[in-house]
Design a protein around this motif. Sequence first.
Motif, PDB file in Angstrom:
ATOM      1  N   GLY A   1       0.938  -1.110   0.088  1.00  0.00           N
ATOM      2  CA  GLY A   1       0.031   0.160   0.159  1.00  0.00           C
ATOM      3  C   GLY A   1       0.922   1.327  -0.140  1.00  0.00           C
ATOM      4  O   GLY A   1       2.002   1.315  -0.267  1.00  0.00           O
ATOM      5  N   ALA A   2       0.305   2.236   0.413  1.00  0.00           N
ATOM      6  CA  ALA A   2       0.831   3.599   0.458  1.00  0.00           C
ATOM      7  C   ALA A   2       2.178   3.660   1.643  1.00  0.00           C
ATOM      8  O   ALA A   2       1.819   2.978   2.491  1.00  0.00           O
ATOM      9  CB  ALA A   2      -0.169   4.942   0.597  1.00  0.00           C
ATOM     10  N   GLY A   3       2.998   4.282   1.445  1.00  0.00           N
ATOM     11  CA  GLY A   3       4.039   4.401   2.285  1.00  0.00           C
ATOM     12  C   GLY A   3       5.421   4.670   1.739  1.00  0.00           C
ATOM     13  O   GLY A   3       5.568   4.423   0.258  1.00  0.00           O
ATOM     14  N   ASP A   4       6.556   4.410   2.436  1.00  0.00           N
ATOM     15  CA  ASP A   4       7.933   4.222   1.787  1.00  0.00           C
ATOM     16  C   ASP A   4       8.131   2.703   1.737  1.00  0.00           C
ATOM     17  O   ASP A   4       8.164   2.098   2.258  1.00  0.00           O
ATOM     18  CB  ASP A   4       8.870   5.003   2.881  1.00  0.00           C
ATOM     19  N   ARG A   5       8.769   2.667   0.434  1.00  0.00           N
ATOM     20  CA  ARG A   5       9.411   1.527   0.162  1.00  0.00           C
ATOM     21  C   ARG A   5      11.084   1.864  -0.253  1.00  0.00           C
ATOM     22  O   ARG A   5      11.348   2.855  -0.593  1.00  0.00           O
ATOM     23  CB  ARG A   5       8.936   0.946  -1.188  1.00  0.00           C
ATOM     24  N   ALA A   6      11.847   0.367   0.226  1.00  0.00           N
ATOM     25  CA  ALA A   6      13.409   0.678  -0.033  1.00  0.00           C
ATOM     26  C   ALA A   6      13.699   0.375  -1.563  1.00  0.00           C
ATOM     27  O   ALA A   6      13.339  -0.692  -1.922  1.00  0.00           O
ATOM     28  CB  ALA A   6      13.846  -0.003   0.901  1.00  0.00           C
ATOM     29  N   ILE A   7      14.160   1.273  -2.422  1.00  0.00           N
ATOM     30  CA  ILE A   7      14.783   0.987  -3.473  1.00  0.00           C
ATOM     31  C   ILE A   7      16.249   0.847  -3.251  1.00  0.00           C
ATOM     32  O   ILE A   7      17.126   1.512  -2.764  1.00  0.00           O
ATOM     33  CB  ILE A   7      14.634   2.017  -4.492  1.00  0.00           C
ATOM     34  N   ARG A   8      16.575  -0.563  -3.778  1.00  0.00           N
ATOM     35  CA  ARG A   8      18.161  -0.806  -3.583  1.00  0.00           C
ATOM     36  C   ARG A   8      18.608  -1.106  -5.000  1.00  0.00           C
ATOM     37  O   ARG A   8      18.104  -1.706  -5.868  1.00  0.00           O
ATOM     38  CB  ARG A   8      18.455  -1.959  -2.972  1.00  0.00           C
ATOM     39  N   ALA A   9      19.818  -0.470  -5.154  1.00  0.00           N
ATOM     40  CA  ALA A   9      20.683  -0.298  -6.500  1.00  0.00           C
ATOM     41  C   ALA A   9      21.739  -1.005  -6.365  1.00  0.00           C
ATOM     42  O   ALA A   9      22.301  -0.503  -5.175  1.00  0.00           O
ATOM     43  CB  ALA A   9      20.839   0.863  -7.266  1.00  0.00           C
ATOM     44  N   GLU A  10      22.207  -2.197  -6.788  1.00  0.00           N
ATOM     45  CA  GLU A  10      23.431  -2.839  -6.435  1.00  0.00           C
ATOM     46  C   GLU A  10      24.101  -3.104  -7.812  1.00  0.00           C
ATOM     47  O   GLU A  10      23.780  -3.738  -8.754  1.00  0.00           O
ATOM     48  CB  GLU A  10      23.090  -4.114  -5.646  1.00  0.00           C
ATOM     49  N   TYR A  11      25.430  -2.971  -7.544  1.00  0.00           N
ATOM     50  CA  TYR A  11      26.608  -3.320  -8.445  1.00  0.00           C
ATOM     51  C   TYR A  11      27.306  -4.498  -7.875  1.00  0.00           C
ATOM     52  O   TYR A  11      27.922  -4.193  -6.814  1.00  0.00           O
ATOM     53  CB  TYR A  11      27.503  -2.209  -8.972  1.00  0.00           C
ATOM     54  N   ALA A  12      27.275  -5.556  -8.528  1.00  0.00           N
ATOM     55  CA  ALA A  12      27.823  -6.841  -7.596  1.00  0.00           C
ATOM     56  C   ALA A  12      29.508  -6.757  -7.991  1.00  0.00           C
ATOM     57  O   ALA A  12      30.300  -7.757  -7.320  1.00  0.00           O
ATOM     58  CB  ALA A  12      27.366  -8.110  -8.701  1.00  0.00           C
ATOM     59  N   GLY A  13      30.221  -6.013  -8.586  1.00  0.00           N
ATOM     60  CA  GLY A  13      31.520  -6.147  -8.780  1.00  0.00           C
ATOM     61  C   GLY A  13      31.891  -7.083  -9.693  1.00  0.00           C
ATOM     62  O   GLY A  13      31.132  -7.984 -10.222  1.00  0.00           O
ATOM     63  N   ASP A  14      33.350  -7.191  -9.940  1.00  0.00           N
ATOM     64  CA  ASP A  14      34.041  -8.174 -10.736  1.00  0.00           C
ATOM     65  C   ASP A  14      35.367  -8.425 -10.356  1.00  0.00           C
ATOM     66  O   ASP A  14      35.604  -8.092  -9.056  1.00  0.00           O
ATOM     67  CB  ASP A  14      33.932  -7.853 -12.344  1.00  0.00           C
TER      68      ASP A  14
END
Length: 706
Positions: free
Chosen positions: A478-491
Amino acid sequence: MAMRTASVAFSPDGSMIATGGTDAEIKLWRVSDGALLGTFTGHFSDVLSLAFSPDGQKLASGSADKTLRMWRVSDQQQLWSKTAADAWVLAGAFSPDGNTVVSGASVSATGTLKSWNVADGSPISAAAGHADPVRSVAFSPDGQVIVTGGNHDDEGRLQYWHIAGLALLQTYDQETGSGIATYGVTSVAFSPDQQKVLYGRSDATTVLCRNPFWPVPTALDVLPVTGQVGEIVTLKADLRVWLSGAPILGKDIAFSVAGTVVGSGVTDLTGRAVYDFRIPEALGVGTQDIGGSFAGDSAYGGSDGSNTLTINRANTNIIVDRVTGILGDTVTLRGTLIRTTDDSPLAGRSVTFKVESINAGSAVTDASGVATLDFAIPLGLGAGDRTISASFAGDANNLETTGYGTLVTSKRPTTLIGQDKAGSIGSPVLFEASLAFRGAPMVGSTIGFTVDGVDVGLSVTDDTGHATLAYVIPEGAGAGDRAIRAEYAGDAVYAPSSAVTTLTVGPTATLCYVPDLDRTGAAGNDAVLRAYLYRETDRGAVVGRTVAFQVDGVDVGTAVTSETGRATGSYILPDGTSNGTSIVRATFAGDATYLPSSGQGKLTITVQKADTYLWIMPRLAEAGTNTYLRAYLRRTTDWEWLPGKTIAYQVDGTPVGSAVTDSGGRASLLYYVAPDFAPGDHTITGTFAGDSSYKGSTADGWMFVF
């Protein structure tokens, strides 16, 4: 011939005198009063020499009978007798420790000077090949040197001997000039301090001379030493009495190396002097002379010794520093070269560095022994602990060595920056993230996005390092804050990174749609109502929400939306419903996730009369009494009771009256049964004539009269 005294001797304590005569006897006299204490018998010729042992317990005698005899003084008993010469035994003397006795003879094929074991008379040594007469003999106070007097042919002779093996030390001839039948040196004695020798000669002279073996001759043995350049080695020298080998304590020994005095040490109880010497690099590798020198003093003569110092190349060590760095960066490799023998740094030496199998290059050590080399970490080296080796090839004075250290490499750090987003359920948003290494954009790297831990997709960075992902906001929580996670796995080269931002989901507008409906039915029939609840953003169904229905402003009930967003309401057509059009309104009140909305539509009703059902309750009645006739009316559409409807009654076909149904659909009529009413079964008939909404209906029942 009258007896003559040929030899005399005092006991060590001075209480007794022994005399030997030409009568072959030895007399023991008390000094204090001249009393004869005893006689020693056993010799069969002149007794020519006498000597008391240092403890006064024994007496040695030499005779013209060629024997040397040992006596016990206390009882004048002979202990042993040995043939000591081929002619006269002219002299005898005890060693200061009382363990050895020496004899001198005029003629002996086996040597005129001999030493004997006092305990049992066993021979110890003989001056082999010495055939000259020994007329007198004396021990030095230290027991190491014997001096003898005699003659060689017609010359007097003074000789010095070492007690060990009766080795000849020194000979002095021509002590009495020349002449026929000279007896040479006839008596000898050491001074108590051993510094002088007194001897008498047959030319009627007495000579006092310096003891040539005082100060005591010494021997200095320098030990060989092996060491490395820079190492501290211990120079050692042993100082001993030359004649006896006894150690000499407390004497200063000067040490030299390669001709240069380097220090000194004092002899210990074993006669050893030591000096710790650090081998300077200037001496180089090879051999050098070690010298030791004792200058001598009033008691001991000086002596020197030498040996060899063997110098080897020094051990070395390289201490390699631990280094940390990032792939692609330049770090400084550092190694410290020292000589382990003295921990001194080695300057001006070339050190070769390797990282794993990569030749990094060479550097020359500074004054502190430190070699440094800049090294660019290859990207292909990978992250982790890598071995650094630093090697010194060695030189003329120093051995080769290799030291090891660790290069800790790290992946290149990355920075991922995300953006906060906002939207409503069902609306599209564009997730964005930028990936960089030290501010430089990273191209072609895959970024994964999650919302509240749920994977929502991947995106690849463009030429600016920017990655985007289109996302439609689901209803979710529903309404409210949600966490967006952007992730780079590396190499293998770049380290992972991530960014967490916020997706703010606001209340979502809804659309409530009510379709126009046509319904045909009778009162009591269900005219089904419908409404659809959608999100305005994507027209997606809003599920599980309550929708309230009104018909012409009157609340008629609620319904919950299905998976398709449809709410199905029930509207029971009331009595009096007429043909026509009503307004149906559906309302969603809203909640935390969805905003309220409402809609309306038309309900066109075509009314039909409803079938009815009438039931007559059977009765028992007594003639001459009252009873209630009862009928129940309901509609068949929903089997609801019909109130307010008139029911006409007949008994056996004769109208008897009417009654109106109550709220329970019951119509009750009080009926008087006449006294003359025939007993038995009678028929009750009830009739509902119908009206504008309901069809009429008739029913029969029975009444039993008794």
